[in-house]
Each structure stands twice: as C-alpha cells, then as structure tokens.
Design a protein around this motif. Structure first.
Motif, PDB file in Angstrom:
ATOM      1  N   GLU A  16      32.101  36.514  62.056  1.00 47.05           N
ATOM      2  CA  GLU A  16      30.973  35.870  61.381  1.00 47.05           C
ATOM      3  C   GLU A  16      31.509  34.914  60.310  1.00 47.05           C
ATOM      4  O   GLU A  16      32.247  35.323  59.438  1.00 47.05           O
ATOM      5  CB  GLU A  16      30.079  36.953  60.752  1.00 47.05           C
ATOM      6  CG  GLU A  16      28.834  36.412  60.093  1.00 47.05           C
ATOM      7  CD  GLU A  16      28.098  35.447  61.000  1.00 47.05           C
ATOM      8  OE1 GLU A  16      27.568  35.887  62.021  1.00 47.05           O
ATOM      9  OE2 GLU A  16      28.069  34.234  60.693  1.00 47.05           O
ATOM     10  N   PHE A  17      31.101  33.657  60.395  1.00 43.52           N
ATOM     11  CA  PHE A  17      31.613  32.648  59.453  1.00 43.52           C
ATOM     12  C   PHE A  17      30.640  32.330  58.329  1.00 43.52           C
ATOM     13  O   PHE A  17      30.904  31.472  57.504  1.00 43.52           O
ATOM     14  CB  PHE A  17      31.939  31.348  60.199  1.00 43.52           C
ATOM     15  CG  PHE A  17      33.099  31.463  61.154  1.00 43.52           C
ATOM     16  CD1 PHE A  17      34.404  31.400  60.678  1.00 43.52           C
ATOM     17  CD2 PHE A  17      32.901  31.652  62.510  1.00 43.52           C
ATOM     18  CE1 PHE A  17      35.491  31.507  61.543  1.00 43.52           C
ATOM     19  CE2 PHE A  17      33.977  31.762  63.391  1.00 43.52           C
ATOM     20  CZ  PHE A  17      35.273  31.690  62.908  1.00 43.52           C
ATOM     21  N   MET A  18      29.482  32.963  58.310  1.00 41.82           N
ATOM     22  CA  MET A  18      28.502  32.582  57.282  1.00 41.82           C
ATOM     23  C   MET A  18      29.007  32.929  55.871  1.00 41.82           C
ATOM     24  O   MET A  18      29.787  33.848  55.692  1.00 41.82           O
ATOM     25  CB  MET A  18      27.174  33.287  57.553  1.00 41.82           C
ATOM     26  CG  MET A  18      27.267  34.770  57.510  1.00 41.82           C
ATOM     27  SD  MET A  18      26.484  35.393  56.072  1.00 41.82           S
ATOM     28  CE  MET A  18      26.420  37.107  56.318  1.00 41.82           C
TER      29      MET A  18
ATOM     30  N   VAL B  56      40.546  25.609  47.570  1.00 42.23           N
ATOM     31  CA  VAL B  56      40.110  25.927  46.204  1.00 42.23           C
ATOM     32  C   VAL B  56      41.336  26.037  45.295  1.00 42.23           C
ATOM     33  O   VAL B  56      41.369  25.480  44.188  1.00 42.23           O
ATOM     34  CB  VAL B  56      39.270  27.226  46.177  1.00 42.23           C
ATOM     35  CG1 VAL B  56      38.878  27.586  44.747  1.00 42.23           C
ATOM     36  CG2 VAL B  56      38.015  27.080  47.041  1.00 42.23           C
TER      37      VAL B  56
ATOM     38  N   GLY C  90      38.252  29.976  39.758  1.00 42.68           N
ATOM     39  CA  GLY C  90      38.940  30.654  40.863  1.00 42.68           C
ATOM     40  C   GLY C  90      37.945  31.279  41.811  1.00 42.68           C
ATOM     41  O   GLY C  90      36.816  31.552  41.442  1.00 42.68           O
TER      42      GLY C  90
ATOM     43  N   PHE D 149      38.078  36.251  50.661  1.00 40.11           N
ATOM     44  CA  PHE D 149      39.246  35.363  50.581  1.00 40.11           C
ATOM     45  C   PHE D 149      40.553  36.104  50.266  1.00 40.11           C
ATOM     46  O   PHE D 149      41.537  35.975  50.979  1.00 40.11           O
ATOM     47  CB  PHE D 149      39.006  34.255  49.545  1.00 40.11           C
ATOM     48  CG  PHE D 149      38.135  33.132  50.045  1.00 40.11           C
ATOM     49  CD1 PHE D 149      37.640  33.128  51.340  1.00 40.11           C
ATOM     50  CD2 PHE D 149      37.815  32.065  49.218  1.00 40.11           C
ATOM     51  CE1 PHE D 149      36.837  32.097  51.799  1.00 40.11           C
ATOM     52  CE2 PHE D 149      37.020  31.024  49.671  1.00 40.11           C
ATOM     53  CZ  PHE D 149      36.527  31.043  50.955  1.00 40.11           C
TER      54      PHE D 149
ATOM     55  N   PHE E   8      29.897  36.310  42.131  1.00 43.89           N
ATOM     56  CA  PHE E   8      31.111  35.527  42.452  1.00 43.89           C
ATOM     57  C   PHE E   8      30.786  34.095  42.823  1.00 43.89           C
ATOM     58  O   PHE E   8      31.650  33.227  42.845  1.00 43.89           O
ATOM     59  CB  PHE E   8      31.940  36.226  43.536  1.00 43.89           C
ATOM     60  CG  PHE E   8      31.488  35.995  44.956  1.00 43.89           C
ATOM     61  CD1 PHE E   8      30.466  36.757  45.511  1.00 43.89           C
ATOM     62  CD2 PHE E   8      32.093  35.020  45.729  1.00 43.89           C
ATOM     63  CE1 PHE E   8      30.069  36.545  46.828  1.00 43.89           C
ATOM     64  CE2 PHE E   8      31.695  34.797  47.050  1.00 43.89           C
ATOM     65  CZ  PHE E   8      30.671  35.569  47.590  1.00 43.89           C
TER      66      PHE E   8
ATOM     67  N   ARG F 271      32.603  26.383  35.584  1.00 43.15           N
ATOM     68  CA  ARG F 271      32.153  25.871  36.883  1.00 43.15           C
ATOM     69  C   ARG F 271      31.841  24.374  36.855  1.00 43.15           C
ATOM     70  O   ARG F 271      31.337  23.828  37.838  1.00 43.15           O
ATOM     71  CB  ARG F 271      30.893  26.629  37.323  1.00 43.15           C
ATOM     72  CG  ARG F 271      31.118  28.108  37.565  1.00 43.15           C
ATOM     73  CD  ARG F 271      31.973  28.331  38.795  1.00 43.15           C
ATOM     74  NE  ARG F 271      32.086  29.753  39.099  1.00 43.15           N
ATOM     75  CZ  ARG F 271      32.578  30.209  40.241  1.00 43.15           C
ATOM     76  NH1 ARG F 271      33.005  29.383  41.158  1.00 43.15           N
ATOM     77  NH2 ARG F 271      32.679  31.507  40.449  1.00 43.15           N
TER      78      ARG F 271
HETATM   79  C1  UDX Z   1      33.646  32.862  52.673  1.00 44.01           C
HETATM   80  C2  UDX Z   1      33.669  31.810  53.779  1.00 44.01           C
HETATM   81  O1  UDX Z   1      33.174  30.560  53.254  1.00 44.01           O
HETATM   82  C3  UDX Z   1      32.828  32.260  54.954  1.00 44.01           C
HETATM   83  O2  UDX Z   1      32.956  31.326  56.021  1.00 44.01           O
HETATM   84  C4  UDX Z   1      33.301  33.624  55.403  1.00 44.01           C
HETATM   85  O3  UDX Z   1      32.510  34.094  56.480  1.00 44.01           O
HETATM   86  C5  UDX Z   1      33.268  34.617  54.273  1.00 44.01           C
HETATM   87  O4  UDX Z   1      34.039  34.123  53.180  1.00 44.01           O
HETATM   88  P1  UDX Z   1      31.926  33.535  50.772  1.00 44.01           P
HETATM   89  O5  UDX Z   1      33.074  34.286  50.200  1.00 44.01           O
HETATM   90  O6  UDX Z   1      30.627  34.222  50.973  1.00 44.01           O
HETATM   91  O7  UDX Z   1      32.307  32.927  52.190  1.00 44.01           O
HETATM   92  O8  UDX Z   1      31.625  32.256  49.821  1.00 44.01           O
HETATM   93  P2  UDX Z   1      32.291  30.816  49.649  1.00 44.01           P
HETATM   94  O9  UDX Z   1      31.223  29.828  49.573  1.00 44.01           O
HETATM   95  O10 UDX Z   1      33.347  30.565  50.649  1.00 44.01           O
HETATM   96  O11 UDX Z   1      32.945  30.907  48.199  1.00 44.01           O
HETATM   97  C6  UDX Z   1      34.070  31.722  47.924  1.00 44.01           C
HETATM   98  C7  UDX Z   1      34.532  31.513  46.503  1.00 44.01           C
HETATM   99  O12 UDX Z   1      35.136  30.246  46.345  1.00 44.01           O
HETATM  100  C8  UDX Z   1      33.412  31.588  45.472  1.00 44.01           C
HETATM  101  O13 UDX Z   1      33.851  32.331  44.350  1.00 44.01           O
HETATM  102  C9  UDX Z   1      33.174  30.151  45.110  1.00 44.01           C
HETATM  103  O14 UDX Z   1      32.666  29.986  43.816  1.00 44.01           O
HETATM  104  C10 UDX Z   1      34.577  29.587  45.235  1.00 44.01           C
HETATM  105  N1  UDX Z   1      34.611  28.142  45.481  1.00 44.01           N
HETATM  106  C11 UDX Z   1      34.119  27.629  46.642  1.00 44.01           C
HETATM  107  C12 UDX Z   1      35.140  27.280  44.520  1.00 44.01           C
HETATM  108  O15 UDX Z   1      35.598  27.715  43.451  1.00 44.01           O
HETATM  109  N2  UDX Z   1      35.163  25.939  44.791  1.00 44.01           N
HETATM  110  C13 UDX Z   1      34.690  25.398  45.938  1.00 44.01           C
HETATM  111  O16 UDX Z   1      34.753  24.164  46.105  1.00 44.01           O
HETATM  112  C14 UDX Z   1      34.141  26.282  46.897  1.00 44.01           C
END
Ligand code: UDX
Ligand code: UDX
Length: 458
Positions: free
Chosen positions: A160-162, A230, A270, A276, A337, A432
């Motif tokens: 799942e990529f959402m 990131v 971060g 992640f 987060f 942010r």
């Molecule tokens: C991630 C993947 O995007 C998703 O495809 C996978 O299925 C699950 O893991 P998620 O962790 O829910 O999703 O959120 P995401 O939007 O990827 O953000 C992860 C973190 O990175 C957050 O803390 C966000 O604030 C941070 N982030 C994201 C940044 O600091 N800068 C950015 O440009 C993007």
C-alpha cells in the motif's frame, strides 16, 4: 443483491482500515470484513469515534459500515468464511535479538500466516499488504504449505503506497497499484482476481504487475527514496542558514527541473511516521545481510541526517534563547508527524518535547487531532507538561512557540493577538516554514525558520 466476493483483512490499523473501507465503498456488491486482535480497535471502528483520523474517511465508513463493510472480532470464523485475505498487521523494527534496531519484526506476520493455516477449510488467496522485507512471501508460503495437502494458498504482494492525511484521496486515485505474484497458473489466476477488484475504480494502465520479490522490494525502495529527498533538502537547509541562501528558493529552482520534480522538497524538522525510518533500517539490514555494506551505509545516512536536523533545531532554540530553557514556558503547536492525521508515531515532536523537558522547560502542547496520542507518548516523561487544545490559550504567557506540524490552522493565526499575550522577547521557531515570517518579525517576534536567515530583533 448477490455479493460477488468475500474479502477479509487481518489488521484494522492506519492501513487496513482505510484501504478496506475504500474497497467496500467502490465495490458495493463485495462483502469486506476487517478483523483485529485488538478488540478496542474494532469497537472504535464500529463507533462514531473512528480510531484513525483521515479527511473523508468518516464519510465512506458511514456509507458502507453495516452494509458491506464489517469490523469484527471473530478472527477464526472470518478466516473460514473468506477466500481473499489481506494481511495488514504491523511489522515494527525488532527490539531484541539478531537484527535488533534494524530488521523488521515479522512475528505478527508469521502468527497471522499460522492462524490462516489453522482455520482455513478451503483454498485462499493471501495478500501481503504490510510492508515487508523482500522474500517474506517465501516464508509465508512455506508456513501455509506445511500441512493440509488439499487446501491451496496463493500468496500475492500488494503493498500500500497511500500516505496518511491523504489516505482517502490516495486510495481513490493512486499513482499505481502494484501486484507481485509467482508465475504459476494458480498464482496468475489469483493475481487476476485481485486486479478485478482494483479495476472497479482504477484504470488498468495504473495497475502494474511484477514478480513477487520486485513488489516487496519496490515498497521499501519507494519509501527510502521519499525519505532520501527529505533528508537531501534538510541537509541543504543547514547550509542555507550559514550562507543566507533561502531553502524555499533553492527547492523551487531545483524542483522545476523536470528530471528532479518539485514534490517532497519541503525542508522541516525531519520526517516522522511509522514507515520511513523503519523501512530504511529494514532495507539497510537486508543489504548488510547480503554483504552489501556500502549500500547499507548509504541508506543509513538518510536517517542520520534526519536525526541531525532535529538536534540542530533544538540546539538553535537553546542558543537563541540565551543558552537556558530552565523554567521557561515553551508552546508546541502540532504534535502529529504531519498535518491531517492524529498519528504521532516517530513524530519529531516527541523527541523535541523530551529534549525540552530535559532542559527543564515547561511545555504546553496543542494539536487539533493528536492530543490523546501526545499524552500517551509523553506519559513516562517527568516534567511540567500541559495540554491545551486552543492554540491561542496554549501560547499565552509563553516565551516561545515551536511549530512542529504543518497544520493549515497555524498559517491563519492572529499573530498580533498572540504576540500581545506572550512573554517578551517573544520567539517563534517555525519547524515547518509555514508562517509569514516577515509579517511576524514586523509584529515584534524573533523568527527562526528552517534553511533561512534569522529574523531577529536581539
Ligand atoms: C509514507 C509514504 O509517502 C507512503 O507512500 C507510504 O505508503 C507510507 O509512508 P506517510 O509516512 O504517511 O507516507 O507520510 P508522508 O507524506 O510520506 O510524510 C512522511 C514525513 O515526511 C512526514 O513527517 C512529513 O512531514 C515529512 N515530509 C514530507 C517533509 O518533511 N518534507 C516533505 O517535503 C515531505
Ligand atoms: C503499517 C503498515 O501497514 C505496514 O506496512 C507497516 O509494515 C506497519 O505499519 P499500520 O496499519 O499503520 O501498518 O499499523 P497499525 O496501525 O499498527 O495496525 C496494525 C494492526 O494489526 C493493529 O491494529 C494490530 O492490533 C493488528 N494486529 C497485529 C493483528 O490484528 N494481529 C496480529 O497478530 C498483530
């Protein structure tokens, strides 16, 4: 109406719940059941207070629940009655034994496979939805084929990529759906059955197939690449602060190159979230297991920069606030987060809050959705912590505001009113980069953003 398919999902978490609700919503003639060993979670899914906050989720759950979407506790019975079973249990980083702090803990996946084997009375399609190390399907297959000769199990990988906060949108209109399978006749038939489900609302060209190992690995790699972007932009934010370059301008100029692209280039405190860090550690562990130590250390550096970014943020607060936080009131806006979720797993806010407590600051936490999780995340912390829903009230009487989640709400605050209510000199540390910093500076705040020069009156 005759229900065409019976679908079960084991694991009613952030992934299992929303993804099954979407299938039920898009396929009203299918019967979709979600089970979980945690009975409280099932009760919450059946209540008005869903355990997961996601924009748009309540609407689709309300429309389907009790019609063709069911949240139940009778796992054994449901395994017997359903032929298509998604596995969406958690796979946290192992905290013990070999591979501790790196490898994925597969005990829940294995237990689930054994449960499926034990209670199945007919052939099943078992679909890995959880993110798993490459080759996990092999272990699941081995467990499932360890007895009961006549019952056949086909294992598919369908990661799942959402992303959280945009789950409903992502599930409704995904960039792609990936299905990995073996090449046997029966596996290809299973794959077609899964394609049939998604094809109800997703164009066929977006449903891609691959061998099962590529599918498992692709999910880990997609998350690693996103996290790497990131960390890349965050590493450059440190350099911007030293050179008077502005990270937003650099990100824009770099991102307009179509080969690079403009997404995931927002500098901040971060990345957090349940995926992640866990997935990169898992990827690095796999590399080390296969003797690819250089590859492992390349990916581990993404996590190192993420930690460095949080430490830098805290060091800057301490430095700007005259080297001491003892007895000072620090307001934290945002504990989730990321915006639009109540999830606080691996949220940088947890780390920042604990560091502030260690400096003997008094902290006041405000978040529109994540207060309950914040309370439990900091339950063991011995310090002065207050939880205040209203962000104005939270900031009132404080020495500084830290913005740790990119909730839209914080862009629209009346900073003049807030400034009046705070202790002077008043500080904002925008983790942010979401506020209008010049405006806040003109009001009187000392403003420190990520990857931008300081706007300071002192
Ligand atoms: C991630 C993947 O995007 C998703 O495809 C996978 O299925 C699950 O893991 P998620 O962790 O829910 O999703 O959120 P995401 O939007 O990827 O953000 C992860 C973190 O990175 C957050 O803390 C966000 O604030 C941070 N982030 C994201 C940044 O600091 N800068 C950015 O440009 C993007
Ligand atoms: C995510 C992703 O799905 C997955 O890819 C990743 O590997 C782990 O985290 P998520 O839905 O966010 O999963 O996890 P979580 O909210 O913890 O949900 C997992 C659910 O599985 C929990 O509700 C837990 O109670 C349930 N579970 C766990 C079972 O039903 N049976 C088990 O044996 C173990």
């Amino acid at each position: 109406m005759k229900l065409k398919k019976n679908i079960l999902c084991i694991g009613a978490g952030y992934v299992g719940g929303p993804s099954m609700a979407m299938i039920a919503y898009k396929c009203p003639d299918y019967r979709v059941t979600v089970v979980d060993i945690n009975g409280d979670r099932i009760d919450a899914w059946n209540s008005d207070n869903l355990p997961v906050y996601e924009p748009g989720l309540e609407k689709i759950v309300k429309k389907t629940r009790g019609n063709n979407l069911f949240f139940r506790k009778d796992i054994e019975n449901q395994i017997k009655e359903n032929d298509i079973i998604f596995v969406s249990v958690n796979t946290p980083t192992k905290t013990y034994g070999a591979g501790a702090d790196m490898a994925a803990d597969l005990q829940y996946v294995e237990k689930t496979a054994r449960q499926i084997l034990k209670y199945s009375r007919s052939s099943k399609i078992v679909i890995e939805k959880s993110t798993l190390p490459v080759k996990t399907a092999l272990a699941i297959e081995k467990i499932l084929s360890s007895s009961k000769g006549r019952i056949k199990f086909d294992v598919l990988s369908n990661p799942e990529f959402m992303a959280e906060g945009t789950a409903v949108k992502d599930l409704e209109n995904p960039d792609r759906v990936l299905i990995g399978s073996r090449e046997t006749k029966s596996a290809l038939n299973a794959r077609n059955q899964l394609i049939e489900i998604y094809a109800r609302w997703i164009p066929l060209k977006k449903i891609i197939t691959s061998n099962i190992w590529s599918s498992e690995l692709s999910k880990l790699v997609a998350n690693a690449f996103l996290a790497q972007r990131v960390s890349s932009i965050n590493s450059i934010s440190a350099l911007c602060e030293k050179t008077d370059a502005d990270i937003t301008e650099v990100a824009k100029a770099v991102g307009m190159d179509s080969r690079i692209g403009d997404k995931f280039l927002k500098a901040g405190i971060g990345f957090g979230g349940s995926c992640f860090k866990k997935d990169i550690l898992n990827l690095a562990y796999l590399c080390e297991y296969y003797g690819l130590n250089e590859v492992a250390s390349y990916w581990k550096s993404v996590i190192k920069i993420n930690q460095y970014q949080q430490d830098r943020f805290i060091a800057n607060i301490l430095h700007r606030m005259f080297g001491t936080l003892a007895g000072k009131k620090i307001c934290i806006w945002g504990f989730a987060f990321k915006a639009d979720t109540s999830d606080t797993r691996e949220s940088p806010a947890i780390y920042v809050a604990k560091k502030l407590i260690a400096e003997q600051a008094e902290i006041i936490i405000s978040d529109p959705q994540a207060m309950k999780n914040a309370v439990s995340d900091l339950a063991d912390s011995k310090g002065t912590i207050r939880y205040v829903e209203d962000p104005y009230e939270a900031a009132s009487g404080c020495h500084a505001i830290l913005i740790l989640t990119d909730w839209d709400l914080y862009r629209k605050m009346d900073f003049r009113k807030i400034y009046r209510s705070m202790v002077k000199p008043a500080f904002i540390f925008d983790g942010r980069n979401i506020i209008e910093r010049e405006k806040c500076f003109d009001i009187g705040f000392n403003v420190y953003s990520i990857g931008k020069s300081a706007l300071s009156h002192i």
